[in-house]
Design an enzyme around this catalytic site. Structure first.
Site, short mmCIF file in Angstrom:
data_model
loop_
_atom_site.label_atom_id
_atom_site.label_comp_id
_atom_site.label_asym_id
_atom_site.label_seq_id
_atom_site.Cartn_x
_atom_site.Cartn_y
_atom_site.Cartn_z
N ASP A 36 -32.48 -36.74 7.06
CA ASP A 36 -33.07 -37.69 6.11
C ASP A 36 -33.73 -36.98 4.92
OD1 ASP A 36 -34.56 -39.82 4.88
OD2 ASP A 36 -34.66 -40.85 6.81
N THR A 72 -34.10 -45.25 3.11
CA THR A 72 -33.45 -44.79 4.33
C THR A 72 -32.50 -45.83 4.94
OG1 THR A 72 -35.23 -43.28 4.84
CG2 THR A 72 -33.92 -44.04 6.70
N HIS A 195 -42.26 -36.24 2.06
CA HIS A 195 -43.27 -37.21 1.64
C HIS A 195 -44.67 -36.62 1.74
CE1 HIS A 195 -40.85 -40.72 1.03
NE2 HIS A 195 -40.21 -40.51 2.16
N ASP A 238 -29.31 -39.28 3.13
CA ASP A 238 -29.31 -40.62 2.55
C ASP A 238 -29.79 -40.67 1.11
OD1 ASP A 238 -31.76 -39.79 3.48
OD2 ASP A 238 -32.38 -41.73 4.26
N HIS A 239 -30.66 -39.77 0.75
CA HIS A 239 -31.22 -39.81 -0.60
C HIS A 239 -31.92 -38.49 -0.86
CE1 HIS A 239 -35.14 -40.20 1.25
NE2 HIS A 239 -34.69 -41.22 1.96
#
Ligand SMILES: *[C@@H]1O[C@H](CO)[C@@H](O)[C@H](O)[C@H]1NC(C)=O
Ligand SMILES: *[C@@H]1O[C@H](CO)[C@@H](O)[C@H](O)[C@H]1NC(C)=O
Ligand SMILES: *[C@@H]1O[C@H](CO)[C@@H](O)[C@H](O)[C@H]1NC(C)=O
Ligand SMILES: *[C@@H]1O[C@H](CO)[C@@H](O)[C@H](O)[C@H]1NC(C)=O
Length: 366
Positions: A36, A72, A195, A238-239
């Site tokens: 992720d 996500t 994050h 995903d990103h």
């Protein structure tokens, strides 16, 4: 996946690597792995020998373009359905469906309502309908009953379960008497730490090294189980992520009475549901509120985002510029994240490709 502390955010990009061997059609096995929030350039921040090993012997796509919005759940569902968010229905990590009169929230893990997932059919179900079996280790949505089915084998989502345990399950399923031909493996980092620290933090170095070691462990286990030469391995994300800052926060309370609307999803794309009769007031108050926030009535959302035609997209969305963060009130604490929005890249996978859409990845798995 769910932790959102300091300032981090998403940008387009992520990586995809794939190794394909020429196999008989009846022997085709695929393992799709997602780390992720693995931004494409993390590969080059610190030595990543295991990723480079796979890149050397496989195919490397430099950047994978995410769908709008870059969260996500929407993107993981795109990877397994080949559809944009407006078509697969998982339009955000936090949603409200006015027809079902139900909410979906990643923050509270209130994601198990089948109806949210059933606008599309994920690949594990298609695979099983074709007479094959699938195994999923915590890929988003794989422990949800969708169209009356689960993956043949799956783990209940539990973020405390180690990567090694997830890999052990995948290996067990691929090597069982009735082996799966499709495996899905998900890991929460580097998103969680991204994050926490911000993607540009030097402290991300060890986090990326740790992911590389995890990939090394997966490769080692696949080799030990004699799977390395017989399966197609796709590694992706995903990103991406972008840095944001307390200096770049847009506080909706400064412009709008919070009694007049519900904030369904926050940032970088705020999803706003005005209360009965308050649409014009809310829209007018927000439309020119901040130079780094673009506000769209639902019907004005650009077609190219493929994000308009779904009842779960709220009547007003406000989109922050890259690096900016939208929240209701600063007293909630800053949880800065960002997703890049516009993608104009697309390509099919071949050795020369630098950028591809994550939707196209589905075709590979298929
Ligand atoms: C929607 O659900 C809420 C409870 O979650 C309920 O109070 C409300 O009446 C429902 N609205 C409609 C239109 O059914
Ligand atoms: C989640 O996994 C951890 C570690 O394996 C375990 O201790 C815990 O009981 C699990 N939680 C649930 C709800 O199963
Ligand atoms: C943010 O919330 C606090 C506490 O509710 C309130 O006092 C403050 O006025 C709010 N900020 C704005 C800009 O409205
Ligand atoms: C934020 O808005 C200002 C003023 O319009 C603009 O100059 C700047 O480029 C914007 N920032 C971003 C990241 O788009």
């Amino acid at each position: 996946m769910t932790s959102k502390l300091l300032c981090a955010a998403f940008i387009l990009a992520a990586l995809t690597l794939s190794i394909t061997f020429s196999l008989q059609p009846d022997q085709q096995k695929v393992l799709l792995v997602s780390f992720d929030g693995f931004r494409w350039d993390y590969l080059y921040r610190v030595p990543t020998p295991h990723f480079h090993y796979v890149m050397k012997y496989g195919v490397h796509v430099k950047q994978v373009t995410n769908i709008f919005i870059t969260k996500t759940y929407p993107n993981h569902y795109t990877l397994v359905t080949g559809l944009f968010a407006e078509n697969h229905g998982i339009v955000a990590n936090d949603m409200f469906d006015p027809i079902l009169n139900k909410s979906f929230s990643l923050d509270t893990m209130n994601i198990y309502d089948s109806e949210f997932w059933e606008e599309a059919t994920p690949i594990w179900i298609t695979n099983q309908k074709a007479g094959h079996t699938s195994g999923a280790a915590m890929w988003p949505g794989t422990d949800v009953k969708i169209h009356e089915s689960f993956p043949t084998h799956y783990m209940l989502y539990n973020e405390s379960v180690s990567f090694e345990e997830r890999v052990a399950k995948i290996i067990e399923w691929f090597t069982s008497k009735e082996p799966i031909n499709l495996g899905l493996l998900y890991w929460e980092d580097p998103d969680d730490m991204g994050h926490h620290l911000g993607p540009d933090s030097p402290l991300m170095g060890p986090v990326i090294s740790d992911i590389d070691n995890k990939l090394g462990y997966l490769i080692q286990m696949l080799k030990k189980a004699n799977l390395w030469n017989t399966l197609n391995l796709i590694i992706t994300s995903d990103h991406g992520m972008t840095q944001c800052s307390e200096e770049r926060v847009i506080e909706l309370d400064q412009y709008l009475d919070k009694e007049h609307y519900l904030l369904i999803d926050q940032s970088p794309v705020a999803a706003i549901l005005p209360k009965e009769g308050k649409f014009d007031e809310v829209y007018e108050a927000l439309a020119h509120a901040h130079p780094n926030m673009t506000v769209y009535k639902k019907e004005e959302i650009p077609e190219r985002w493929h994000y308009k035609y779904n009842t779960r997209v709220q009547p007003i969305i406000a989109v922050a510029d890259e690096g900016w963060y939208i929240l209701q009130n600063k007293s909630e604490g800053l949880m800065c994240e960002y997703v890049t929005i516009i993608s104009s890249h697309s390509a099919s996978l071949c050795a020369k490709v630098d950028v591809m859409d994550n939707k196209a990845l589905y075709l590979l798995v298929e």
